[in-house]
Design a protein around this motif. Structure first.
Motif, PDB file in Angstrom:
ATOM      1  N   UNK A  94       0.817  -1.211   0.000  1.00  0.00           N
ATOM      2  CA  UNK A  94       0.000   0.000   0.000  1.00  0.00           C
ATOM      3  C   UNK A  94       0.852   1.263   0.000  1.00  0.00           C
ATOM      4  N   UNK A  95       2.042   1.176   0.572  1.00  0.00           N
ATOM      5  CA  UNK A  95       2.752   2.425   0.824  1.00  0.00           C
ATOM      6  C   UNK A  95       4.041   2.558   0.028  1.00  0.00           C
ATOM      7  N   UNK A  96       4.048   2.083  -1.213  1.00  0.00           N
ATOM      8  CA  UNK A  96       5.237   2.411  -2.002  1.00  0.00           C
ATOM      9  C   UNK A  96       4.910   3.183  -3.263  1.00  0.00           C
ATOM     10  N   UNK A  97       3.676   3.656  -3.364  1.00  0.00           N
ATOM     11  CA  UNK A  97       3.307   4.381  -4.575  1.00  0.00           C
ATOM     12  C   UNK A  97       2.864   5.798  -4.240  1.00  0.00           C
ATOM     13  N   UNK A  98       3.110   6.710  -5.163  1.00  0.00           N
ATOM     14  CA  UNK A  98       2.636   8.071  -4.920  1.00  0.00           C
ATOM     15  C   UNK A  98       1.729   8.550  -6.049  1.00  0.00           C
ATOM     16  N   UNK A  99       1.549   7.759  -7.095  1.00  0.00           N
ATOM     17  CA  UNK A  99       0.703   8.184  -8.197  1.00  0.00           C
ATOM     18  C   UNK A  99      -0.574   7.346  -8.217  1.00  0.00           C
ATOM     19  N   UNK A 105       2.966   5.632 -12.231  1.00  0.00           N
ATOM     20  CA  UNK A 105       3.881   5.246 -11.165  1.00  0.00           C
ATOM     21  C   UNK A 105       5.244   4.843 -11.730  1.00  0.00           C
TER      22      UNK A 105
END
Lengths: 556, 260
Positions: A94-99, A105
């Motif tokens: 869940x927490x390695x993407x920012x797009x 991404x």
């Protein structure tokens, strides 16, 4: 040629007395396939983050010693320069993407590296092709399953084409089928691209044949072993067990055989090697059997009965005509791939969702007519994330909360509280804040809080999630003990080894329906069903089966 | 649902996000001196039609957002009738001992419609603009630092996760035997109880995302390349011209009919 050099590395975090890493010396050459093992909180992830300079550049920590990546100090390189040399695949999908979308991404990383549009397009398409996400190029990331998210994260790294891949437990949150797919990808990767791979993993069995080297970090943050896997798992076995580190199942069994006098000419790491070694012995040794669990009997009183329950989300059916029953004293494993409806089912058991059709009976009383507090006193639920359940400021208050709700006075609950603290090894932490506990302690506390009302049925969602071997053992043995004292346990899990070792009944959810309910051994025999539900029999079971076949062959 | 609208290929979706943002500001300025009810009424009708025709958004979908807001809009009428800054002369009727003046009703309707216009323009923006494009446009045209832009994107991704987590914490606490809060102090305690686990996990998540972004080579600087470049096109010229025609048309209508 040495690519990564770590010399006399010490790292300690602020407000912690013990250093996480202490005098670590490691050298890794180009193209090596290395596994790093260690207990949870043992500094494996810290080591990864020091290699790409995030420690101490972004995360505050005291660090001494030298690190060299490709002959340069990562602290002096920019994040861009480091990411061209070294990429990390993280644990939490869940927490390695920012797009928002798959395509964006991957492009994010490529834009950071300032590639031209043409180059980006080529790399984007190639990396999507390698991980098999080409058809999801425009998809929203949040609509992907956990396994696909990890594939995407891998595609991001592949597109940036670093020399070293650090894989920091990327399958810890995945079901067996997705885990397998991701591993296949890694293996293909290591064969085709000849990159340096550093695994931080503890689902070891299927990975073992592909590894060249194992580095073990101990409790104190020191390297306690470094060498070829066969060597380490054979000669350093007792140390690993002592440190609470995961060891491949096959090595456990092999060691067990050694106790009976078996002499391995070639300590086995794979099923094939195991077979070859044993063929010459022709069944002279017994493979240790799984402890036989009490067979399910029908005359036990049913505690929980689910009858024809159906449920759907926004007209999408999630559960269809589910019926099963759990008897007093059962230890049940609820299995099913991600999205099979396990969490919906447990929510209906918690009365958080109301079934559209059908009824659930607890002690022969319909759940819909039980008052909330009556329900609570009969059933305890342990959530996947223990932190969600904490409501008080100290461990002691957390545990006494249930007693207080029942209106007991302190004299009455004090002994019970002390007993629970002792049983769950939390006495020393009784005044600590629940949020300040370690992973294992938090998990134990969350189980303990669910026992203060003397609940008969305990429902647990992935109780061993994110735990190292030692913690896993402690929790499972606690559950076993509770079960032997008459508590009924329903455990949602992906871990087939746990099922074979602890459960006496399996319920399999597949395609919104109950595909199997019954005892464990017959379940493992249904190969077709297991395959359909993308489950695998545990390694230990395959080994035992193999031995049986071998013996029969010897008799003939 | 919203994503499908944001991604479709209608005219408004192709207008530069920065221009759309500016247009909202001009609408606010344009409406400032207008207090008659007819101008905002015509303007609102035109806006809604534009969203439907040029943005491809169905009226039903649009009204789902606007309907609850019209209640808020109606409160302007009420406030202007009950608490007018200056009571009008044309008394229509009285409620109890309170006189209701036509002028106050008109101002109330005008202000109410104005709030709906602002709401519908905001919807025009939100329903026809992809967040990613908006962020890129701000970075490329408005000199927004990438550090902030991509940070905002990460935070935007976070919102549904946060909602999910809140639901889980609620469920977990209910299981512990904490029912629905009764009274004010209970509510305060409830918020405190929810806040700690949510904050703990939010901080942890934010840190993890930051680490993941940095390990992909993100340093927040402007020195980066872009795959998608938000361009200024003829569509933007068309949109601006349309807006100017709309404003002047409304002013003309207002002068010749509404102010009589």
């Amino acid at each position: 040629m040495t690519y990564l050099t770590i010399e006399d590395l010490n790292v300690s975090y602020p407000f912690q007395q013990q250093p996480v890493l202490k005098g670590v010396n490691i050298q890794i050459s180009k193209g090596e396939k290395v596994l790093i093992l260690g207990p949870s909180g043992g500094g494996k992830s810290t080591l990864a983050l020091t290699l790409n300079g995030i420690i101490p550049k972004s995360i505050e920590a005291e660090m001494t010693g030298t690190i060299m990546v490709d002959g340069e100090n990562p602290q002096e390189l920019s994040f861009r320069e480091i990411s061209e040399r070294l990429g990390i695949l993280f644990q939490d999908p869940e927490t390695q993407f920012c797009m928002l979308t798959v395509e964006d991404e991957i492009l994010f990383g490529l834009e950071n590296l300032r590639f031209s549009r043409m180059e980006m397009k080529a790399r984007l398409e190639k990396s999507l092709d390698i991980v098999g996400l080409t058809n999801w190029r425009k998809a929203q990331i949040r609509e992907l399953s956990g396994g696909m998210k990890q594939k995407l994260a891998l595609a991001c790294l592949l597109s940036m084409d670093p020399e070293v891949f650090i894989l920091d437990e990327p399958t810890a949150n995945l079901d067996p089928a997705s885990t397998d797919e991701i591993f296949q990808l890694f293996i293909a990767l290591s064969e085709k691209l000849n990159k340096t791979l550093i695994f931080i993993e503890h689902k070891l069995d299927y990975l073992l044949p592909y590894l060249e080297r194992v580095i073990v970090l101990g409790q104190e943050g020191k390297v306690i072993a470094d060498g070829a896997p066969r060597d380490i798992f054979n000669h350093r076995f007792p140390t690993l067990i002592e440190e609470g580190i995961w060891v491949p199942q096959i090595c456990r069994y092999a060691k067990n055989m050694e106790k009976q006098g078996m002499k391995w000419r070639h300590f086995p790491l794979t099923i094939e090697e195991w077979k070859r070694e044993l063929e010459s012995e022709a069944g002279a040794f017994q493979v240790p059997q799984m402890q036989k669990k009490q067979v399910l009997s029908n005359n036990k009183t049913p505690l929980l009965q689910v009858e024809n329950v159906s449920f759907s989300y926004q007209k999408q059916p999630v559960l269809q005509n589910i019926s099963f029953s759990i008897s007093n004293g059962d230890f049940v494993a609820l299995l099913g791939s991600n999205g099979a409806g396990k969490s919906t089912l447990s929510k209906t058991l918690m009365k958080l969702l109301k079934p559209e059709k059908g009824e659930i009976y607890l002690d022969n009383k319909p759940l819909s007519r039980l008052k909330a507090y009556e329900h609570m006193q009969k059933v305890g639920f342990v959530f996947q994330n223990p932190e969600h359940q904490f409501i008080c400021d100290t461990v002691e208050q957390e545990l006494s909360y249930g007693f207080k709700i029942r209106g007991w006075r302190k004299e009455k609950w004090q002994p019970g509280l002390n007993e629970l603290l002792a049983q769950f090894h939390l006495t020393a932490q009784r005044q600590n804040n629940p949020f300040s506990l370690s992973q294992g302690q938090k998990r134990r506390l969350s189980v303990a809080t669910m026992l203060t009302n003397d609940q008969q049925l305990l429902i647990l969602d992935e109780p061993t999630f994110g735990q190292d071997y030692a913690n896993m053992k402690v929790i499972m043995n606690l559950l076993k003990e509770l079960n032997q004292n008459g508590k009924t346990i329903l455990m949602v899990t992906h871990d087939m080894e746990l099922v074979s070792e602890y459960a006496n009944k399996v319920i399999l959810l597949h395609d919104r329906e109950i595909a199997y309910q019954g005892d464990v051994i017959s379940f493992f025999k249904k190969e077709e069903l297991l395959h359909k539900a993308s489950l695998k029999v545990p390694f230990s079971y395959s080994l035992q089966n193999l031995a049986k076949v071998g013996k029969e062959a010897a008799i003939l | 649902m919203i994503e499908n609208h944001q991604k479709s290929n209608h005219f408004l979706q192709q207008v530069n996000p920065t221009l759309k943002l500016i247009s909202i500001l001009t609408v606010i300025f344009f409406m400032m001196p207008i207090f008659d009810p007819w101008t905002p009424f015509v303007f609102l009708l035109l806006t809604i039609n534009a969203i439907k025709v040029l943005g491809g958004v169905s009226l039903r979908f649009l009204f789902k957002f606007l309907a609850p807001l019209s209640l808020f809009a109606f409160s302007f009428v009420w406030i202007n009738v009950v608490f007018p800054s200056e009571r009008g002369e044309t008394i229509l009727f009285t409620i109890g001992s309170m006189p209701v003046a036509l002028e106050n009703i008109k101002t109330g309707i005008s202000l109410g419609l104005r709030s709906l216009i602002f709401a519908s323009w905001s919807l025009l923006f939100v329903l026809t603009t992809e967040p990613t494009k908006f962020m890129l446009s701000l970075i490329q045209h408005c000199r927004l630092p990438p550090r902030l832009g991509y940070g905002m994107m990460a935070a935007y991704r976070f919102l549904p996760l946060f909602q999910e987590e809140l639901n889980q914490v609620r469920a977990a606490h209910r299981i512990r035997g904490l029912g629905e809060p009764k009274g004010f102090t209970d509510r305060v305690y409830e918020i405190k109880r929810y806040l700690i686990p949510l904050l703990a996990s939010a901080i942890r998540k934010a840190e993890r995302i930051a680490i993941a972004m940095e390990s992909k080579g993100f340093d927040g600087s402007r020195q980066r390349s872009y795959y998608t470049i938000i361009k200024w096109t003829s569509k933007d010229l068309l949109f601006s011209t349309g807006l100017i025609i709309l404003f002047s048309g409304l002013l003309l209508l207002r002068k010749s009919y509404f102010l009589l």
